[in-house]
Design a protein around this motif. Structure first.
Motif, PDB file in Angstrom:
ATOM      1  N   LEU A   1      51.432  -6.793  -1.154  1.00 42.51           N
ATOM      2  CA  LEU A   1      51.184  -8.069  -2.418  1.00 42.51           C
ATOM      3  C   LEU A   1      49.230  -8.032  -1.966  1.00 42.51           C
ATOM      4  O   LEU A   1      48.421  -7.881  -3.047  1.00 42.51           O
ATOM      5  N   LEU A   2      49.253  -8.087  -0.656  1.00 42.49           N
ATOM      6  CA  LEU A   2      47.396  -8.267  -0.459  1.00 42.49           C
ATOM      7  C   LEU A   2      46.825  -6.754  -0.914  1.00 42.49           C
ATOM      8  O   LEU A   2      46.008  -6.997  -1.257  1.00 42.49           O
ATOM      9  N   ASN A   3      46.999  -5.415  -0.728  1.00 43.37           N
ATOM     10  CA  ASN A   3      46.724  -4.599  -1.873  1.00 43.37           C
ATOM     11  C   ASN A   3      47.075  -3.574  -3.060  1.00 43.37           C
ATOM     12  O   ASN A   3      46.871  -2.872  -3.537  1.00 43.37           O
ATOM     13  N   SER A   4      47.913  -5.353  -3.668  1.00 46.30           N
ATOM     14  CA  SER A   4      48.587  -5.322  -4.575  1.00 46.30           C
ATOM     15  C   SER A   4      47.078  -4.975  -5.966  1.00 46.30           C
ATOM     16  O   SER A   4      46.840  -6.093  -6.262  1.00 46.30           O
ATOM     17  N   GLU A   5      47.262  -3.877  -6.396  1.00 49.57           N
ATOM     18  CA  GLU A   5      45.810  -4.110  -7.573  1.00 49.57           C
ATOM     19  C   GLU A   5      46.643  -5.464  -9.306  1.00 49.57           C
ATOM     20  O   GLU A   5      45.621  -5.755  -9.424  1.00 49.57           O
ATOM     21  N   PHE A   6      47.604  -4.408  -9.516  1.00 51.09           N
ATOM     22  CA  PHE A   6      48.279  -5.717 -10.810  1.00 51.09           C
ATOM     23  C   PHE A   6      47.832  -7.657  -9.498  1.00 51.09           C
ATOM     24  O   PHE A   6      47.983  -8.122 -10.917  1.00 51.09           O
ATOM     25  N   LEU A   7      48.192  -7.526  -8.591  1.00 48.80           N
ATOM     26  CA  LEU A   7      48.582  -8.843  -8.393  1.00 48.80           C
ATOM     27  C   LEU A   7      46.917  -9.374  -7.714  1.00 48.80           C
ATOM     28  O   LEU A   7      46.628 -10.795  -8.738  1.00 48.80           O
ATOM     29  N   LEU A   8      45.281  -8.104  -7.945  1.00 47.84           N
ATOM     30  CA  LEU A   8      44.197  -8.778  -7.932  1.00 47.84           C
ATOM     31  C   LEU A   8      43.936  -9.207  -9.179  1.00 47.84           C
ATOM     32  O   LEU A   8      43.294 -10.227  -9.900  1.00 47.84           O
ATOM     33  N   LYS A   9      44.158  -7.926 -10.631  1.00 41.52           N
ATOM     34  CA  LYS A   9      44.294  -8.676 -11.179  1.00 41.52           C
ATOM     35  C   LYS A   9      44.908  -9.971 -11.481  1.00 41.52           C
ATOM     36  O   LYS A   9      43.917  -9.979 -12.580  1.00 41.52           O
ATOM     37  N   GLU A  10      46.134 -10.292 -11.327  1.00 39.89           N
ATOM     38  CA  GLU A  10      46.401 -11.530 -12.356  1.00 39.89           C
ATOM     39  C   GLU A  10      45.766 -12.387 -11.491  1.00 39.89           C
ATOM     40  O   GLU A  10      45.612 -13.493 -12.412  1.00 39.89           O
ATOM     41  N   ALA A  11      45.679 -12.314 -10.383  1.00 41.51           N
ATOM     42  CA  ALA A  11      44.526 -13.168  -9.623  1.00 41.51           C
ATOM     43  C   ALA A  11      43.232 -13.830 -10.467  1.00 41.51           C
ATOM     44  O   ALA A  11      42.535 -15.026 -10.050  1.00 41.51           O
ATOM     45  N   ARG A  12      42.732 -12.932 -10.911  1.00 43.22           N
ATOM     46  CA  ARG A  12      41.713 -12.329 -11.170  1.00 43.22           C
ATOM     47  C   ARG A  12      41.690 -13.414 -12.450  1.00 43.22           C
ATOM     48  O   ARG A  12      41.210 -14.062 -12.789  1.00 43.22           O
ATOM     49  N   ALA A  13      42.453 -13.321 -12.957  1.00 42.49           N
ATOM     50  CA  ALA A  13      42.609 -13.517 -14.350  1.00 42.49           C
ATOM     51  C   ALA A  13      42.938 -15.280 -13.860  1.00 42.49           C
ATOM     52  O   ALA A  13      42.544 -16.566 -15.104  1.00 42.49           O
ATOM     53  N   VAL A  14      43.384 -15.645 -13.182  1.00 43.94           N
ATOM     54  CA  VAL A  14      44.228 -17.507 -12.727  1.00 43.94           C
ATOM     55  C   VAL A  14      42.566 -17.874 -12.524  1.00 43.94           C
ATOM     56  O   VAL A  14      42.406 -19.398 -12.654  1.00 43.94           O
ATOM     57  N   ALA A  15      41.499 -17.405 -10.950  1.00 41.97           N
ATOM     58  CA  ALA A  15      40.433 -17.862 -11.383  1.00 41.97           C
ATOM     59  C   ALA A  15      39.165 -18.531 -12.208  1.00 41.97           C
ATOM     60  O   ALA A  15      38.932 -19.289 -12.246  1.00 41.97           O
ATOM     61  N   LYS A  16      39.561 -17.272 -13.078  1.00 42.16           N
ATOM     62  CA  LYS A  16      38.468 -17.674 -14.366  1.00 42.16           C
ATOM     63  C   LYS A  16      39.348 -18.617 -14.923  1.00 42.16           C
ATOM     64  O   LYS A  16      38.143 -19.492 -15.448  1.00 42.16           O
ATOM     65  N   SER A  17      40.314 -18.708 -14.937  1.00 42.19           N
ATOM     66  CA  SER A  17      40.707 -20.043 -16.060  1.00 42.19           C
ATOM     67  C   SER A  17      40.984 -21.070 -15.038  1.00 42.19           C
ATOM     68  O   SER A  17      40.658 -22.903 -15.902  1.00 42.19           O
ATOM     69  N   ALA A  18      40.472 -21.824 -13.342  1.00 40.31           N
ATOM     70  CA  ALA A  18      40.589 -22.768 -13.326  1.00 40.31           C
ATOM     71  C   ALA A  18      39.502 -22.816 -12.975  1.00 40.31           C
ATOM     72  O   ALA A  18      38.699 -24.325 -13.103  1.00 40.31           O
ATOM     73  N   MET A  19      38.249 -22.117 -13.529  1.00 42.60           N
ATOM     74  CA  MET A  19      36.897 -22.359 -13.131  1.00 42.60           C
ATOM     75  C   MET A  19      36.667 -22.812 -14.706  1.00 42.60           C
ATOM     76  O   MET A  19      36.423 -22.009 -15.645  1.00 42.60           O
ATOM     77  N   GLN A  20      36.309 -24.288 -15.030  1.00 45.34           N
ATOM     78  CA  GLN A  20      36.086 -24.598 -15.965  1.00 45.34           C
ATOM     79  C   GLN A  20      34.335 -24.939 -16.125  1.00 45.34           C
ATOM     80  O   GLN A  20      34.351 -25.859 -15.440  1.00 45.34           O
ATOM     81  N   PRO A  21      33.896 -24.579 -17.416  1.00 44.01           N
ATOM     82  CA  PRO A  21      32.476 -24.723 -17.284  1.00 44.01           C
ATOM     83  C   PRO A  21      32.098 -26.747 -17.273  1.00 44.01           C
ATOM     84  O   PRO A  21      32.768 -27.233 -17.954  1.00 44.01           O
ATOM     85  N   GLY A  22      30.849 -27.040 -16.496  1.00 40.17           N
ATOM     86  CA  GLY A  22      31.122 -28.302 -16.819  1.00 40.17           C
ATOM     87  C   GLY A  22      31.592 -29.377 -15.644  1.00 40.17           C
ATOM     88  O   GLY A  22      31.891 -30.585 -15.833  1.00 40.17           O
TER      89      GLY A  22
END
Length: 96
Positions: A10-31
């Motif tokens: 799981l720590l080396n999974s490219e799929f999981l890393l890609k999904e984590a980036r997508a979740v992080a992007k949605s968690a960061m809301q401007p303002g």
């Protein structure tokens, strides 16, 4: 139970890393206030708010990984790594 090879996968999974980036992007809301992205990650991924010690550690990790800067790209990458760690956690993987 989780065996070490599962955690390493799981720590080396490219799929999981890609999904984590997508979740992080949605968690960061401007303002919003700095640090609220950690609260959103916990709510989104684990269905609960972080405990105070968890929040402090997560904010410390994000600060360390982003070099203490406030550049959006660096913070977003750091939050992505935090999301990746949460997604590889036992609490995320198993429903109680």
């Amino acid at each position: 139970t989780t065996v070490p090879t599962q955690a390493l996968y799981l720590l080396n999974s490219e799929f999981l890393l890609k999904e984590a980036r997508a979740v992080a992007k949605s968690a960061m809301q401007p303002g919003t206030l700095p640090g609220t992205e950690v609260d959103r990650l916990y709510l989104t991924l684990l269905g609960r708010a972080p405990a105070p010690v968890e929040r402090d550690r997560a904010l410390g990790l994000v600060a360390d990984l982003s070099g203490g800067g406030e550049e959006l790209d660096q913070v977003e990458e750091a939050v992505g790594h935090m999301a990746h760690l949460l997604m590889a956690s036992t609490e995320f993987l198993y429903l109680e």
